[in-house]
Design an enzyme around this catalytic site. Structure first.
Site, short mmCIF file in Angstrom:
data_model
loop_
_atom_site.label_atom_id
_atom_site.label_comp_id
_atom_site.label_asym_id
_atom_site.label_seq_id
_atom_site.Cartn_x
_atom_site.Cartn_y
_atom_site.Cartn_z
CD1 TRP A 52 -2.98 1.48 0.91
CD2 TRP A 52 -1.36 2.42 2.13
NE1 TRP A 52 -3.40 2.73 1.28
CE2 TRP A 52 -2.43 3.33 2.02
CE3 TRP A 52 -0.23 2.79 2.85
CZ2 TRP A 52 -2.40 4.58 2.62
CZ3 TRP A 52 -0.19 4.04 3.44
CH2 TRP A 52 -1.27 4.92 3.33
CG HIS A 53 3.45 2.20 3.24
ND1 HIS A 53 2.92 1.12 3.90
CD2 HIS A 53 3.37 3.24 4.10
CE1 HIS A 53 2.55 1.49 5.12
NE2 HIS A 53 2.81 2.78 5.26
N GLY A 54 3.69 1.89 -1.47
CA GLY A 54 4.31 2.33 -2.71
C GLY A 54 4.68 1.19 -3.64
CG PHE A 91 3.05 6.47 0.92
CD1 PHE A 91 3.95 5.97 0.01
CD2 PHE A 91 3.47 6.79 2.20
CE1 PHE A 91 5.27 5.78 0.36
CE2 PHE A 91 4.80 6.60 2.55
CZ PHE A 91 5.70 6.11 1.64
#
Length: 482
Positions: free
Chosen positions: A328-330, A482
């Site tokens: 999800w962060h990148g 993000f």
């Protein structure tokens, strides 16, 4: 237009004045002003993606109504839910992950000797897409599970999605908590307003004093890690771990405090996570809105489907959930590996049966026990080491950084340790964590409303002076990417 900029102050002060004067008579007027302000705020960040946000609002609004309308036909309900899942996940996959999957595919076929010349697409990442997409996904799932009724008021739903204090970096709000507040007229509360100002002040201190001073030390070390001693690399990892926490918790506190000024309370996103004694407790206190979202919509259904495998099924569910947390962060394998490591850290807790144990350290006392202190210290070192993968550009770079720590000069004096910048930053970090420790049992890190008036104003002046003398300007937040 970030919270700690003059532009934002110029933007928000007139909105606040209008909100509590000419628009205070009805909830419709309040909501119209807040929505118009939110759309303007998002358009200021990048007007090209305003249309994407509006499209997301319209589509999810009508899909939720369709899901509820077909309550007697489960097949049609599922069909509309799947349309919503495909639409929202599709937005993320295209804007955030398309190039990542494309590059990974090309690298994979190159392994088999198939050469390919390619260029990545110039796909811009819409600000806040991970946050507002997860919020609308949760909304659709809650409507499908009949945990909430879908909103029949387009204005209220639009504000729920686009609300400017949390649109760019959260918290990821749940409709069950936020929608009832939007559906009622907000009355001015002096206590809530002042508490919001307090939280903004604390967030500002965390961001421009703690995070930015840590960044001035951590960034040069990470950018030139090949030339640094092992002891200096440890120091760089330490300052980056503090920077990451102060940067994001600072934003969250400013967002939550700002929202209180409008009479709307957002969920707490950080609860002194570095005062945890195990990884499970850490994730209950770190990025709480994302953790609870993943637990409710990923971990719970996955663990239920794997319940026949008992503890092994639980471990698989945890690891899969945290791999998604990382992803999800990148769009980088470093984030996937970061999530994988955090999932693996849960394994000892699962087998010891202590995964769900959580309590405030040294509750009712000022000093922790020796055992509690050792547990907090070891957990911090583990988090600090794992954050190296979060910071690095590649897994190879992170591993090289860690290997370089264990060089012959690991026990040498870190370079620059005794210069004024290092010593001042360490002193500021001490103040930061001292205040957090003192308020660890309260609703937020700077909740000092029970102090007498002299102590309260002394605290305000003290923080203001620290910001004035040691604050560094910054136009970015780490989690904006993000």
């Amino acid at each position: 237009m970030v919270f700690n900029s003059i532009k934002f102050v110029v933007f928000v002060l007139p909105v606040l004045f209008l909100y509590w004067s000419f628009f205070k008579k009805s909830k419709v007027a309040q909501n119209v002003l807040l929505l118009a302000s939110s759309l303007f705020f998002y358009a200021w960040a990048d007007w090209r993606f305003l249309f994407l946000l509006i499209a997301s609002i319209i589509i999810n609004y009508y899909l939720a109504l369709k899901i509820r309308k077909e309550v007697d036909d489960e097949a049609k309900q599922r069909r509309f839910l799947y349309i919503g899942l495909v639409f929202n996940v599709g937005l993320l996959l295209y804007f955030k992950y398309f190039n990542f999957f494309y590059e990974s595919f090309v690298e994979l076929i190159n392994v088999f000797g198939i050469t390919s010349s390619y260029t990545t697409l110039s796909i811009l990442l819409p600000l806040g897409i991970s946050f507002f997409t997860f919020q609308t996904l949760g909304y659709l799932i809650d409507v499908y599970n009949e945990e909430i009724d879908p909103s029949h008021n387009f204005l209220e739903f639009s504000l729920f999605v686009a609300y400017f204090p949390k649109i760019l970096s959260g918290p990821i709000e749940r409709a069950t908590k936020m929608m009832p507040q939007i559906q009622e007229k907000r009355a001015f509360s002096y206590e809530l307003f002042v508490d919001g100002l307090r939280q903004i002040l604390w967030g500002l201190f965390a961001k421009i004093v703690i995070a930015e001073n840590c960044a001035t030390i951590a960034n040069p070390i990470f950018n030139n890690y090949e030339d640094q001693s092992g002891s200096t690399l440890i120091l760089g990892a330490f300052f980056y771990a503090i920077q990451l926490y102060a940067d994001f918790s600072g934003y969250s506190n400013m967002a939550i405090g700002l929202s209180k000024l409008f009479g709307i309370q957002l969920m707490r996103n950080f609860a002194t996570p570095f005062f945890s004694t195990n990884i499970s407790d850490f994730w209950r206190k770190w990025h709480i809105s994302l953790t609870t979202w993943m637990m409710d919509y990923v971990f719970t259904p996955l663990s239920f489907s794997l319940r026949s495998y008992q503890k092994n099924g639980l471990i698989i569910s945890i690891i899969a959930t945290f791999v998604l947390v990382g992803f999800w962060h990148g769009a980088n394998w470093t984030f996937v590996f970061y999530g994988l490591l955090h999932g693996i850290y849960f394994i000892p807790l699962v087998y010891s049966g202590k995964m769900n144990t959580s309590e405030i350290v040294a509750k009712g006392k000022f000093f922790p026990s020796i055992i509690e202190f050792i547990k907090m210290l070891l957990l911090f070192i583990l988090i600090m080491a794992t954050d190296i993968f979060f910071r690095a550009n590649s897994i190879k770079e992170a591993i090289n950084y860690i290997i370089s720590i264990f060089s012959d000069d690991i026990f040498s004096i870190p370079q620059g340790l005794f210069n004024s910048n290092y010593l001042i930053t360490i002193f500021l970090i001490f103040i930061f964590f001292f205040i957090e420790w003192n308020n660890r049992e309260k609703k937020h890190d700077f909740e000092i409303n029970n102090y007498n008036i002299f102590l309260r104003w002394s605290s305000y002046v003290f923080l203001f002076l620290l910001i004035l003398f040691f604050g560094k300007s910054s136009e970015t937040f780490i989690y904006f990417q993000f």
